[in-house]
Design a protein around this motif. Structure first.
Motif, PDB file in Angstrom:
ATOM      1  N   ARG A 141       0.816  -1.212   0.000  1.00 50.36           N
ATOM      2  CA  ARG A 141       0.000   0.000   0.000  1.00 50.36           C
ATOM      3  C   ARG A 141       0.849   1.260   0.000  1.00 50.36           C
ATOM      4  O   ARG A 141       0.395   2.319  -0.415  1.00 50.36           O
ATOM      5  CB  ARG A 141      -0.935  -0.014   1.208  1.00 50.36           C
ATOM      6  N   HIS A 142       2.071   1.175   0.522  1.00 49.31           N
ATOM      7  CA  HIS A 142       2.968   2.332   0.519  1.00 49.31           C
ATOM      8  C   HIS A 142       4.400   1.822   0.553  1.00 49.31           C
ATOM      9  O   HIS A 142       4.646   0.619   0.686  1.00 49.31           O
ATOM     10  CB  HIS A 142       2.684   3.261   1.709  1.00 49.31           C
TER      11      HIS A 142
ATOM     12  N   TYR B 238       6.943   2.636   2.664  1.00 51.00           N
ATOM     13  CA  TYR B 238       7.706   2.703   3.907  1.00 51.00           C
ATOM     14  C   TYR B 238       7.920   1.299   4.478  1.00 51.00           C
ATOM     15  O   TYR B 238       7.043   0.439   4.387  1.00 51.00           O
ATOM     16  CB  TYR B 238       6.998   3.586   4.930  1.00 51.00           C
TER      17      TYR B 238
ATOM     18  N   ALA C 271       2.457   4.411   7.473  1.00 51.50           N
ATOM     19  CA  ALA C 271       2.497   5.008   6.141  1.00 51.50           C
ATOM     20  C   ALA C 271       3.033   6.428   6.213  1.00 51.50           C
ATOM     21  O   ALA C 271       2.900   7.112   7.237  1.00 51.50           O
ATOM     22  CB  ALA C 271       1.102   5.014   5.529  1.00 51.50           C
TER      23      ALA C 271
ATOM     24  N   SER D  45       0.310  12.017   4.447  1.00 56.78           N
ATOM     25  CA  SER D  45      -0.242  12.498   3.185  1.00 56.78           C
ATOM     26  C   SER D  45       0.086  13.970   3.009  1.00 56.78           C
ATOM     27  O   SER D  45       0.261  14.710   3.976  1.00 56.78           O
ATOM     28  CB  SER D  45      -1.757  12.295   3.152  1.00 56.78           C
TER      29      SER D  45
END
Length: 272
Positions: free
Chosen positions: A219-220, A222, A254, A257
Motif C-alpha cells: 500500500r505504501h 515505507y 504510512a 499524506s
C-alpha cells in the motif's frame, strides 16, 4: 502477595540470527537493558564484532557459532552459552533468510530449506531450552514470525508456509506450557528493511513487488527498521510476570499524506 515471583535480575538470553538485521538489533537493545546475551549465527565473525561493541558499551555478550539446520550446532550453542552466561532465561529465535520465487517455479529442495530454517530450526532451539525453563518454572521463548504467516504473499510461498507452521507450533506451545510458568510468544514483523532477501537482483524483486501491489500487499513504500522490531521483542521479554504477549504484529506506518484527511477525496471504482 504477588501471584508470581518477579523476573530474576539477571536473565541470560539466546539470540539466534544475531549477525545482522532484527537479530543484531535485538542483541543491542536487550544488552542495553541489562540482559546478558549469547549471539549465535553462521557468520560468527559478525557476531564477534557486535559482542565486542556491546561489551565496550558496558553490556555482557558472547558470540558463538550457530547453524539452526544442524542439530549438533544447536546443542553446542546452547551448552556453551549456558556455561558462559548461566541458565537460559530467554530465547529469541529469529534465524533465517527469505527465498523469493513463485511456488510453481520453486524446487522442493529450496522449499524444504525454508522449512528447515524457519520451522525445524526454531523447534531445535526451543526443545533445547524448554526442559530447563519448565524445571525452573519460568522463562520466555520468543519467536520471530512474519505477517506473511497471517496473510500469504505471492513469491514468498515457501517462506510463508514455514512461518505459518511456526505460528501453529507456537500456538500449541502456549497451550501446552500453560501452568508451567514458561511463556511462549511470537512477534510478526511487517515489511522490514534488512539485508534478508533484498540482496537479490532486481529481476527477482521487481515481479514480487508488482504482484504484491496487485494483491494489496504494498500500500505504501515505507518499511520498518530492525530497531523497531528490537523494541517490540524487548517489550515482550520485559512484560512483568502475571501476563504475557501471545502474539504481536508490527507494521510500518504510512508516510504522511500531502493534504489533510478532510480534504482528500476517496475514489471508489464505478459499479459494473
Amino acid at each position: 502477595m504477588p501471584r508470581f515471583e518477579p523476573h530474576p535480575a539477571r536473565r541470560p538470553t539466546l539470540i539466534a540470527g544475531a549477525s545482522s538485521g532484527i537479530g543484531a538489533a535485538t542483541a543491542t537493545e536487550l544488552a542495553s537493558r541489562g540482559f546478558p546475551v549469547a549471539l549465535g549465527a553462521r557468520r560468527v565473525d559478525r557476531c564477534e564484532q557486535l559482542a565486542e561493541q556491546i561489551r565496550r558499551d558496558g553490556g555482557e555478550a558472547v558470540a558463538l557459532p550457530l547453524d539452526v539446520t544442524e542439530a549438533d550446532s544447536v546443542t553446542q550453542f546452547v551448552h556453551r552459552a549456558r556455561e558462559q552466561l548461566g541458565d537460559i532465561e530467554v530465547l529469541v529465535a529469529g534465524a533465517g533468510d527469505t527465498f523469493f520465487g513463485r511456488l510453481y517455479e520453486t524446487g522442493t529442495e529450496d522449499f524444504e530449506s525454508q522449512i528447515q530454517t524457519h520451522l525445524i530450526g526454531a523447534n531445535r532451539l526451543a526443545t533445547a531450552v524448554l526442559p530447563g525453563m519448565v524445571k525452573r518454572r519460568r522463562g520466555d521463548v520468543i519467536f520471530v514470525g512474519s505477517d506473511v504467516a497471517l496473510r500469504q504473499r505471492p513469491h514468498m510461498g515457501a517462506y510463508g508456509a514455514a512461518k505459518a507452521g511456526l505460528l501453529a507450533m507456537v500456538t500449541n506451545l502456549q497451550m501446552e506450557l500453560e501452568g508451567t510458568g514458561v511463556r511462549a510468544s511470537i512477534v510478526h514483523p511487517g515489511p522490514t528493511q534488512t539485508g534478508m532477501g533484498w540482496s537479490l537482483p532486481p529481476e527477482s524483486i521487481a515481479p514480487a513487488l508488482e504482484d504484491w501491489a496487485r494483491w494489496g500487499h504494498a500500500r505504501h513504500a515505507y518499511f520498518l527498521r530492525a530497531a523497531d522490531l528490537a523494541r517490540a521483542i524487548a517489550f515482550v521479554a520485559e512484560t512483568p510476570r502475571g501476563g504475557f504477549v501471545a502474539s504481536m504484529e508490527v507494521q510500518p506506518e504510512a508516510p504522511l499524506s500531502s493534504a489533510p484527511r478532510e480534504r482528500q477525496q476517496l475514489k471508489y471504482p464505478e459499479a459494473p
